[in-house]
Design an enzyme around this catalytic site. Structure first.
Site, short mmCIF file in Angstrom:
data_model
loop_
_atom_site.label_atom_id
_atom_site.label_comp_id
_atom_site.label_asym_id
_atom_site.label_seq_id
_atom_site.Cartn_x
_atom_site.Cartn_y
_atom_site.Cartn_z
N SER A 202 0.91 -1.15 -0.14
CA SER A 202 -0.06 0.12 -0.02
C SER A 202 0.68 1.37 0.04
O SER A 202 1.70 1.43 0.87
CB SER A 202 -0.68 0.08 1.26
OG SER A 202 -1.74 1.14 1.06
N CYS A 327 -8.49 0.55 11.41
CA CYS A 327 -9.79 0.12 10.92
C CYS A 327 -10.56 -0.43 11.91
O CYS A 327 -11.66 -0.78 11.71
CB CYS A 327 -9.47 -1.13 9.81
SG CYS A 327 -8.29 -0.62 8.78
N1 PLP Z 1 -2.44 -4.82 5.47
C1 PLP Z 1 -1.95 -4.23 6.74
C2 PLP Z 1 -0.74 -5.10 7.38
C3 PLP Z 1 -1.99 -2.89 6.99
O1 PLP Z 1 -1.55 -2.41 8.04
C4 PLP Z 1 -3.28 -2.27 6.14
C5 PLP Z 1 -3.63 -0.82 6.76
O2 PLP Z 1 -3.64 -0.45 7.80
C6 PLP Z 1 -3.53 -2.82 5.21
C7 PLP Z 1 -3.64 -4.06 4.93
C8 PLP Z 1 -4.80 -1.97 4.32
O3 PLP Z 1 -4.21 -1.17 3.46
P1 PLP Z 1 -5.10 -0.01 2.64
O4 PLP Z 1 -5.32 1.08 3.67
O5 PLP Z 1 -4.26 0.26 1.58
O6 PLP Z 1 -6.21 -0.62 2.36
#
Ligand code: PLP
Length: 498
Positions: A202, A327
């Site tokens: 990301s 999240c």
């Molecule tokens: N995977 C991990 C380990 C993360 O820390 C995050 C974001 O907090 C994501 C996936 C999701 O990323 P995005 O914000 O691009 O959806």
């Protein structure tokens, strides 16, 4: 004691875009607007940017450009791998192995797939979050088509031995997917050395833009579209490409070698921070395994102090930290990662994640430690809180109380407000202070008791000495008084906000 400058220690939630990234994105947005699919020069220019960016990102992780797929976020990348592989292998093979410390975009997709017939099993992790390789050995079988283990954890920073896991998975002829979002820029990420079949990334975690992700798919590994209806990304992701975001991602990736040189500085600062905290004699426990983690992350339990209080106090002093995954914050749920490594719900609710970046300075860390010292010595403002049980029928209609509901519109779709509430959302209540009486007990209410402490500190600064917040918010009150909720909730509401 108040700072002009904010201290941002939440870099695992997101990072500040680099100036060069903003510059490139502005230039692309301004000048390069063609649709990459168009058959004229203006379109080709856009296409060229996409392909150059793909090349830059591919070489940074030792992939081939054709193995890099642009998506709208790492969450989308994670969804795409899991859903498309389930659809390919089911019903012949049904088992996916993963861990309970994955990001919600993995865990909740796995839960969804379980409702569609996937058999999802979780490989245990130890008390520091390290995957138990022996358990993986015994769990993986001929029905397993995919193993999904993240490289670096976003909450506690633990790094897994990805090549060792990949070896076991491949011996069993299964596929291996690793969420590498938090690893990129913080440790070496070479997809060939890691031997992963899939990896997600990301941009906004590496000082790039939000809303752009990458999915690495090793040549020959199966994958199917997740967003349908267009030929973009070789038919694997429909939708006109977000060229400025793609260019911004590549620009952020170009700076990774520079960050690499700063990793040891970040690590030293993080360890100095951990030392400083331990010397405070505050009854803390460090949940991050310092010698096996990404260098920027420090997860700490402040025994006996709720993390919502610390976050609110820090916000008052302009320090940004979080309780865990961005999240999962609004609901005041204990972190699933911390409970998976064995912390009780209570201890998980007393834990804070600090995540540093190359922008973090030694004096920032010293300031945070000195603030905690003040807190320990009772020299910081006290946050007044109200247990949900206190708000019985007579308190609810007590004229001395003024209920300020700062919830967002979508929270109110789920739960009605307390009777007689004065409503103004978190962003706007400050505009209506003239309507909020200073002489009353202001009871600030949010959905789960997470945002309201921040409002209480703000009100105290403005002279509302009798402001307090409702612990557990509307959720907590409804569980304490379901019959009062049924009878009175939603009645006599005053909207401060027009
Ligand atoms: N995977 C991990 C380990 C993360 O820390 C995050 C974001 O907090 C994501 C996936 C999701 O990323 P995005 O914000 O691009 O959806």
């Amino acid at each position: 004691m108040f700072l002009k400058r904010e201290i941002y220690l939440d870099n695992n939630a997101t990072t500040k875009p680099r100036r060069s990234v903003v510059r490139v994105m502005k230039k692309v947005s301004d000048k390069i607007f063609g649709n990459p699919s168009s058959l004229y020069q203006t379109g080709y220019v856009s296409k060229e940017i996409i392909e150059e960016s793909r090349q830059i990102i591919a070489s940074a992780v030792n992939a081939m450009p054709e193995e890099i797929l642009f998506t709208g976020s790492a969450s989308e990348s994670n969804n795409q791998v899991l859903v498309s592989l389930f659809e390919k292998f089911s019903p012949v093979k049904k088992t996916i192995l993963s861990t309970l410390i994955e990001h919600p975009s993995v865990l909740q997709t796995l839960q969804y797939l379980a409702t569609r017939g996937a058999v999802v099993k979780y490989i245990p992790v130890d008390e520091k979050g390290v995957v138990e390789i022996a358990a993986l050995h015994s769990m993986i079988d001929d029905d397993t088509f995919l193993v999904c283990v993240m490289y670096a954890n976003n909450e506690i920073g633990i790094l897994q031995d990805v090549p060792a896991i990949a070896k076991i998975v491949h011996e069993k002829k299964a596929l291996f997917f690793s969420d590498c979002v938090q690893a990129l820029g913080k440790t070496a990420v070479d997809v060939k050395n890691l031997e992963v079949d899939y990896a997600s990334f990301s941009a906004h975690k590496i000082h790039g833009p939000k809303g752009i992700g990458v999915l690495y798919v090793a040549k020959g590994a199966p994958i199917a579209p997740f967003v349908h209806g267009g030929h973009q990304e070789t038919g694997l992701r429909a939708g006109t490409e977000s060229i400025h975001n793609i260019a911004g991602f590549a620009e952020a990736v170009k700076s990774l070698p520079r960050i690499k040189n700063k990793r040891s500085k970040i690590l030293a600062l993080r360890n100095h921070f951990a030392d400083g905290l331990q010397k405070l004699a505050m009854n803390i426990s460090i949940n991050t395994k310092l010698e096996k983690s990404i260098p920027n992350t420090l997860n700490v339990t402040f025994n006996g102090i709720s993390n919502t209080q610390i976050i609110a106090l820090f916000d008052y002093y302009r320090i940004c930290v979080s309780a865990g995954s961005a999240c999962s914050t609004p609901e005041n749920k204990p972190s699933h990662v911390l409970t998976a490594i064995g912390l009780s719900d209570e201890k998980a609710r007393e834990s804070i994640r600090f995540s540093l970046s190359e922008n973090t300075r030694r004096k920032d860390i010293q300031y945070v430690v000195s603030l905690l010292k003040k807190m320990r010595d009772g020299k910081t403002p006290v946050l007044s809180m109200l247990a949900p049980s206190f708000l019985n029928e007579s308190e609810l209609f007590n004229d001395e109380n003024y209920i300020l509901d700062v919830r967002f519109w979508y929270d109110k779709l789920k739960l009605k407000s307390l009777p007689g509430s004065h409503e103004a959302s978190l962003f706007r209540f400050g505009r209506y202070l003239r309507h909020i009486p200073k002489e009353k007990n202001i009871i600030v209410v949010c959905q789960g008791g997470v945002y309201s402490p921040i409002v209480v500190f703000y009100l105290k600064k403005k002279g509302y000495t009798r402001a307090c917040f409702l612990m557990g918010g509307m959720e907590g009150w409804k569980s304490a008084y379901p019959e009062l909720y049924a009878e009175y909730a939603g009645k006599n509401i005053v909207k401060l906000e027009r």
